[in-house]
Design a protein around this motif. Structure first.
Motif, PDB file in Angstrom:
ATOM      1  N   SER A  16       0.840  -1.202   0.000  1.00  0.00           N
ATOM      2  CA  SER A  16       0.000   0.000   0.000  1.00  0.00           C
ATOM      3  C   SER A  16       0.871   1.247   0.000  1.00  0.00           C
ATOM      4  O   SER A  16       2.030   1.213   0.428  1.00  0.00           O
ATOM      5  CB  SER A  16      -0.912   0.023   1.228  1.00  0.00           C
ATOM      6  N   LEU A  17       0.279   2.328  -0.459  1.00  0.00           N
ATOM      7  CA  LEU A  17       0.971   3.612  -0.504  1.00  0.00           C
ATOM      8  C   LEU A  17      -0.083   4.703  -0.438  1.00  0.00           C
ATOM      9  O   LEU A  17      -1.200   4.515  -0.948  1.00  0.00           O
ATOM     10  CB  LEU A  17       1.776   3.718  -1.805  1.00  0.00           C
ATOM     11  N   ARG A  18       0.245   5.803   0.198  1.00  0.00           N
ATOM     12  CA  ARG A  18      -0.706   6.925   0.258  1.00  0.00           C
ATOM     13  C   ARG A  18      -0.061   8.158  -0.339  1.00  0.00           C
ATOM     14  O   ARG A  18       1.031   8.572   0.087  1.00  0.00           O
ATOM     15  CB  ARG A  18      -1.148   7.210   1.688  1.00  0.00           C
ATOM     16  N   LEU A  19      -0.729   8.729  -1.307  1.00  0.00           N
ATOM     17  CA  LEU A  19      -0.309   9.986  -1.891  1.00  0.00           C
ATOM     18  C   LEU A  19      -1.119  11.125  -1.299  1.00  0.00           C
ATOM     19  O   LEU A  19      -2.270  10.941  -0.918  1.00  0.00           O
ATOM     20  CB  LEU A  19      -0.511   9.965  -3.413  1.00  0.00           C
ATOM     21  N   SER A  20      -0.494  12.281  -1.227  1.00  0.00           N
ATOM     22  CA  SER A  20      -1.189  13.480  -0.756  1.00  0.00           C
ATOM     23  C   SER A  20      -0.968  14.620  -1.731  1.00  0.00           C
ATOM     24  O   SER A  20       0.055  14.663  -2.424  1.00  0.00           O
ATOM     25  CB  SER A  20      -0.693  13.883   0.628  1.00  0.00           C
ATOM     26  N   VAL A  49     -11.457  11.079  -8.838  1.00  0.00           N
ATOM     27  CA  VAL A  49     -11.794  12.480  -8.617  1.00  0.00           C
ATOM     28  C   VAL A  49     -12.769  12.583  -7.452  1.00  0.00           C
ATOM     29  O   VAL A  49     -13.527  11.642  -7.182  1.00  0.00           O
ATOM     30  CB  VAL A  49     -12.400  13.103  -9.892  1.00  0.00           C
ATOM     31  N   ILE A  50     -12.716  13.702  -6.749  1.00  0.00           N
ATOM     32  CA  ILE A  50     -13.626  13.956  -5.638  1.00  0.00           C
ATOM     33  C   ILE A  50     -14.095  15.394  -5.696  1.00  0.00           C
ATOM     34  O   ILE A  50     -13.302  16.299  -5.997  1.00  0.00           O
ATOM     35  CB  ILE A  50     -12.945  13.645  -4.285  1.00  0.00           C
ATOM     36  N   SER A  51     -15.373  15.601  -5.448  1.00  0.00           N
ATOM     37  CA  SER A  51     -15.886  16.969  -5.386  1.00  0.00           C
ATOM     38  C   SER A  51     -15.525  17.570  -4.035  1.00  0.00           C
ATOM     39  O   SER A  51     -15.462  16.858  -3.026  1.00  0.00           O
ATOM     40  CB  SER A  51     -17.397  16.988  -5.598  1.00  0.00           C
ATOM     41  N   TRP A  52     -15.300  18.833  -4.006  1.00  0.00           N
ATOM     42  CA  TRP A  52     -14.742  19.447  -2.804  1.00  0.00           C
ATOM     43  C   TRP A  52     -15.779  19.615  -1.702  1.00  0.00           C
ATOM     44  O   TRP A  52     -15.466  19.527  -0.523  1.00  0.00           O
ATOM     45  CB  TRP A  52     -14.127  20.793  -3.157  1.00  0.00           C
ATOM     46  N   SER A  70      -9.815  10.753  -0.653  1.00  0.00           N
ATOM     47  CA  SER A  70     -10.473  11.456   0.437  1.00  0.00           C
ATOM     48  C   SER A  70      -9.968  12.888   0.465  1.00  0.00           C
ATOM     49  O   SER A  70      -8.939  13.201  -0.136  1.00  0.00           O
ATOM     50  CB  SER A  70     -10.209  10.758   1.769  1.00  0.00           C
ATOM     51  N   ARG A  71     -10.695  13.721   1.174  1.00  0.00           N
ATOM     52  CA  ARG A  71     -10.298  15.125   1.221  1.00  0.00           C
ATOM     53  C   ARG A  71     -10.301  15.622   2.650  1.00  0.00           C
ATOM     54  O   ARG A  71     -11.033  15.117   3.492  1.00  0.00           O
ATOM     55  CB  ARG A  71     -11.258  15.965   0.377  1.00  0.00           C
ATOM     56  N   ASP A  72      -9.469  16.601   2.905  1.00  0.00           N
ATOM     57  CA  ASP A  72      -9.433  17.300   4.195  1.00  0.00           C
ATOM     58  C   ASP A  72      -9.602  18.771   3.847  1.00  0.00           C
ATOM     59  O   ASP A  72      -8.636  19.458   3.517  1.00  0.00           O
ATOM     60  CB  ASP A  72      -8.111  17.039   4.899  1.00  0.00           C
ATOM     61  N   LEU A  80      -4.778  10.017  -1.601  1.00  0.00           N
ATOM     62  CA  LEU A  80      -5.095   8.835  -2.406  1.00  0.00           C
ATOM     63  C   LEU A  80      -4.477   7.622  -1.717  1.00  0.00           C
ATOM     64  O   LEU A  80      -3.256   7.471  -1.713  1.00  0.00           O
ATOM     65  CB  LEU A  80      -4.552   8.977  -3.824  1.00  0.00           C
ATOM     66  N   GLN A  81      -5.326   6.820  -1.111  1.00  0.00           N
ATOM     67  CA  GLN A  81      -4.879   5.586  -0.483  1.00  0.00           C
ATOM     68  C   GLN A  81      -4.902   4.486  -1.528  1.00  0.00           C
ATOM     69  O   GLN A  81      -5.964   4.185  -2.080  1.00  0.00           O
ATOM     70  CB  GLN A  81      -5.780   5.227   0.699  1.00  0.00           C
ATOM     71  N   MET A  82      -3.749   3.894  -1.778  1.00  0.00           N
ATOM     72  CA  MET A  82      -3.628   2.858  -2.808  1.00  0.00           C
ATOM     73  C   MET A  82      -3.261   1.541  -2.143  1.00  0.00           C
ATOM     74  O   MET A  82      -2.188   1.436  -1.535  1.00  0.00           O
ATOM     75  CB  MET A  82      -2.566   3.260  -3.839  1.00  0.00           C
TER      76      MET A  82
END
Length: 124
Positions: A16-20, A49-52, A70-72, A80-82
């Protein structure tokens, strides 16, 4: 709007890898954020894609069930959790942003703002 992507690296298949991606500047111009990827010799392709505001999401078929966006909003950051990574996921991953939702399978031309890209390499 400036986008700064981070989190890429070299992992093994199944890892797994998480991108920010952190946005700065005129973030009030952001209505959607997403990720694209480009493998060597291939065109840039949509990942997710995610709406804000509403949290609406869409995923490419190739990553459904493995990747989660996911968004903060407070930090103007998208993650992006992969999971269950495959060698075919090897690519430079780019975060992108725009004001408008452009459907569930948007092309790169629908995004006005781009990050610098972060390399994800998945070994078999």
């Amino acid at each position: 709007v400036q986008l700064q992507a981070s989190g890429g690296g070299l992992v093994q298949a199944g890892d797994s890898l998480r991108l920010s991606c952190a946005a700065s500047g005129r973030t009030d111009n952001i209505g959607v954020m997403g990720w694209f990827r480009q493998a060597p010799g291939k065109e840039r392709e949509f990942v997710t894609v995610i709406s804000w505001n509403g949290g609406r999401t869409s995923y490419a078929d190739s990553v459904k069930g493995r990747f989660t966006i996911s968004r903060d909003n407070a930090k103007n950051t998208v993650h992006l959790q992969m999971n269950s990574l495959k060698p075919d996921d090897t690519a430079v991953y780019y975060c992108a942003a725009d004001r408008w939702w452009r459907g569930t399978d948007p092309g790169p031309g629908g995004f006005a703002y781009w990050g610098q890209g972060t390399l994800v390499t998945v070994s078999s």
